[in-house]
Design a protein around this motif. Structure first.
Motif, PDB file in Angstrom:
ATOM      1  N   ALA A  55       0.831  -1.200   0.000  1.00  0.00           N
ATOM      2  CA  ALA A  55       0.000   0.000   0.000  1.00  0.00           C
ATOM      3  C   ALA A  55       0.870   1.256   0.000  1.00  0.00           C
ATOM      4  O   ALA A  55       0.587   2.210  -0.730  1.00  0.00           O
ATOM      5  CB  ALA A  55      -0.948  -0.006   1.194  1.00  0.00           C
ATOM      6  N   PHE A  56       1.933   1.248   0.794  1.00  0.00           N
ATOM      7  CA  PHE A  56       2.829   2.401   0.848  1.00  0.00           C
ATOM      8  C   PHE A  56       3.483   2.653  -0.504  1.00  0.00           C
ATOM      9  O   PHE A  56       3.502   3.792  -0.992  1.00  0.00           O
ATOM     10  CB  PHE A  56       3.914   2.226   1.921  1.00  0.00           C
ATOM     11  CG  PHE A  56       4.977   3.282   1.832  1.00  0.00           C
ATOM     12  CD1 PHE A  56       4.733   4.570   2.276  1.00  0.00           C
ATOM     13  CD2 PHE A  56       6.216   2.997   1.275  1.00  0.00           C
ATOM     14  CE1 PHE A  56       5.700   5.564   2.169  1.00  0.00           C
ATOM     15  CE2 PHE A  56       7.187   3.973   1.174  1.00  0.00           C
ATOM     16  CZ  PHE A  56       6.938   5.254   1.620  1.00  0.00           C
ATOM     17  N   PRO A  77      -4.487  14.258  -0.880  1.00  0.00           N
ATOM     18  CA  PRO A  77      -4.837  13.042  -0.145  1.00  0.00           C
ATOM     19  C   PRO A  77      -3.828  11.912  -0.351  1.00  0.00           C
ATOM     20  O   PRO A  77      -3.618  11.094   0.553  1.00  0.00           O
ATOM     21  CB  PRO A  77      -6.231  12.670  -0.668  1.00  0.00           C
ATOM     22  CG  PRO A  77      -6.398  13.390  -1.947  1.00  0.00           C
ATOM     23  CD  PRO A  77      -5.522  14.611  -1.863  1.00  0.00           C
ATOM     24  N   CYS A  78      -3.176  11.885  -1.513  1.00  0.00           N
ATOM     25  CA  CYS A  78      -2.144  10.864  -1.735  1.00  0.00           C
ATOM     26  C   CYS A  78      -0.947  11.092  -0.808  1.00  0.00           C
ATOM     27  O   CYS A  78      -0.380  10.138  -0.266  1.00  0.00           O
ATOM     28  CB  CYS A  78      -1.681  10.863  -3.188  1.00  0.00           C
ATOM     29  SG  CYS A  78      -2.873  10.149  -4.324  1.00  0.00           S
ATOM     30  N   ALA A  84       0.880   8.335   6.237  1.00  0.00           N
ATOM     31  CA  ALA A  84       0.245   7.439   7.209  1.00  0.00           C
ATOM     32  C   ALA A  84       0.759   6.007   7.059  1.00  0.00           C
ATOM     33  O   ALA A  84       0.798   5.252   8.038  1.00  0.00           O
ATOM     34  CB  ALA A  84      -1.274   7.471   7.039  1.00  0.00           C
ATOM     35  N   LEU A  85       1.165   5.643   5.857  1.00  0.00           N
ATOM     36  CA  LEU A  85       1.638   4.273   5.582  1.00  0.00           C
ATOM     37  C   LEU A  85       3.158   4.144   5.621  1.00  0.00           C
ATOM     38  O   LEU A  85       3.690   3.048   5.453  1.00  0.00           O
ATOM     39  CB  LEU A  85       1.146   3.823   4.199  1.00  0.00           C
ATOM     40  CG  LEU A  85      -0.346   3.598   4.041  1.00  0.00           C
ATOM     41  CD1 LEU A  85      -0.729   3.551   2.569  1.00  0.00           C
ATOM     42  CD2 LEU A  85      -0.749   2.314   4.758  1.00  0.00           C
ATOM     43  N   LEU A  97      -8.479   7.908   5.027  1.00  0.00           N
ATOM     44  CA  LEU A  97      -7.676   8.630   4.043  1.00  0.00           C
ATOM     45  C   LEU A  97      -7.878   8.058   2.645  1.00  0.00           C
ATOM     46  O   LEU A  97      -7.941   8.797   1.660  1.00  0.00           O
ATOM     47  CB  LEU A  97      -6.193   8.584   4.426  1.00  0.00           C
ATOM     48  CG  LEU A  97      -5.803   9.376   5.664  1.00  0.00           C
ATOM     49  CD1 LEU A  97      -4.371   9.058   6.066  1.00  0.00           C
ATOM     50  CD2 LEU A  97      -5.986  10.865   5.428  1.00  0.00           C
ATOM     51  N   PHE A  98      -7.999   6.742   2.551  1.00  0.00           N
ATOM     52  CA  PHE A  98      -8.214   6.126   1.247  1.00  0.00           C
ATOM     53  C   PHE A  98      -9.522   6.592   0.622  1.00  0.00           C
ATOM     54  O   PHE A  98      -9.591   6.791  -0.599  1.00  0.00           O
ATOM     55  CB  PHE A  98      -8.186   4.598   1.321  1.00  0.00           C
ATOM     56  CG  PHE A  98      -8.477   3.967  -0.014  1.00  0.00           C
ATOM     57  CD1 PHE A  98      -7.520   3.974  -1.020  1.00  0.00           C
ATOM     58  CD2 PHE A  98      -9.717   3.413  -0.283  1.00  0.00           C
ATOM     59  CE1 PHE A  98      -7.784   3.437  -2.274  1.00  0.00           C
ATOM     60  CE2 PHE A  98      -9.995   2.873  -1.527  1.00  0.00           C
ATOM     61  CZ  PHE A  98      -9.028   2.881  -2.523  1.00  0.00           C
ATOM     62  N   LEU A  99     -10.541   6.780   1.426  1.00  0.00           N
ATOM     63  CA  LEU A  99     -11.817   7.248   0.882  1.00  0.00           C
ATOM     64  C   LEU A  99     -11.657   8.607   0.196  1.00  0.00           C
ATOM     65  O   LEU A  99     -12.292   8.867  -0.833  1.00  0.00           O
ATOM     66  CB  LEU A  99     -12.881   7.317   1.977  1.00  0.00           C
ATOM     67  CG  LEU A  99     -13.321   5.972   2.552  1.00  0.00           C
ATOM     68  CD1 LEU A  99     -14.300   6.194   3.710  1.00  0.00           C
ATOM     69  CD2 LEU A  99     -13.919   5.075   1.481  1.00  0.00           C
ATOM     70  N   GLU A 100     -10.806   9.455   0.749  1.00  0.00           N
ATOM     71  CA  GLU A 100     -10.537  10.758   0.126  1.00  0.00           C
ATOM     72  C   GLU A 100      -9.760  10.582  -1.180  1.00  0.00           C
ATOM     73  O   GLU A 100     -10.043  11.257  -2.176  1.00  0.00           O
ATOM     74  CB  GLU A 100      -9.772  11.673   1.080  1.00  0.00           C
ATOM     75  CG  GLU A 100     -10.599  12.147   2.250  1.00  0.00           C
ATOM     76  CD  GLU A 100     -11.827  12.924   1.806  1.00  0.00           C
ATOM     77  OE1 GLU A 100     -11.710  13.807   0.933  1.00  0.00           O
ATOM     78  OE2 GLU A 100     -12.919  12.644   2.328  1.00  0.00           O
ATOM     79  N   VAL A 101      -8.778   9.683  -1.167  1.00  0.00           N
ATOM     80  CA  VAL A 101      -8.025   9.397  -2.387  1.00  0.00           C
ATOM     81  C   VAL A 101      -8.977   8.868  -3.459  1.00  0.00           C
ATOM     82  O   VAL A 101      -8.975   9.327  -4.604  1.00  0.00           O
ATOM     83  CB  VAL A 101      -6.891   8.380  -2.124  1.00  0.00           C
ATOM     84  CG1 VAL A 101      -6.254   7.911  -3.442  1.00  0.00           C
ATOM     85  CG2 VAL A 101      -5.835   8.955  -1.198  1.00  0.00           C
TER      86      VAL A 101
END
Length: 122
Positions: A55-56, A77-78, A84-85, A97-101
């Motif tokens: 994921a990172f 957001p990325c 975070a990762l 955060l992924f939802l925003e991405v």
């Protein structure tokens, strides 16, 4: 539609990408090629598989592409999910955060398809 208008309508930095790539034809070429990049899918898969390293790497790659193409609205957001990762661990906040991405990625890819290549198919 002109590339400059595309960038302006989406609130992204046309002047920056123009300075980097030089011509609208080249910018458009790379923006359309963005649709073929698998980084977003790898990010989603890494989160679903609880693979923080995968994921990172995907988030970091996606962030870099956004920076190079001046996709400012997706870059932010990325950048946040990348940080975070960074330690390779997936926390509960990563899903938020992924939802925003995802939201911005979907908005951007839809605009590329409908505005720059003139249809919803690719």
């Amino acid at each position: 539609m002109e590339v400059k208008t595309f960038y302006e309508q989406l609130g992204m930095g046309y002047e920056d990408v123009s300075g980097r790539l030089g011509s609208d034809a080249l910018i458009k070429k790379f923006v359309i090629r963005f649709l073929d990049d698998a980084s977003f899918t790898r990010l989603r898969d890494g989160l679903q598989e609880n693979d923080g390293e995968k994921a990172f790497r995907a988030a970091h790659t996606l962030k870099g592409i956004c920076l190079n193409l001046s996709f400012d609205t997706l870059y932010k957001p990325c950048a946040e999910i990348t940080e975070a990762l960074r330690d390779g661990r997936i926390t509960e906040g990563c899903n938020t955060l992924f939802l925003e991405v995802e939201k911005e990625y979907n908005r951007l890819t839809k605009a590329v398809r409908s505005i720059l290549i003139g249809g919803e198919t690719k």
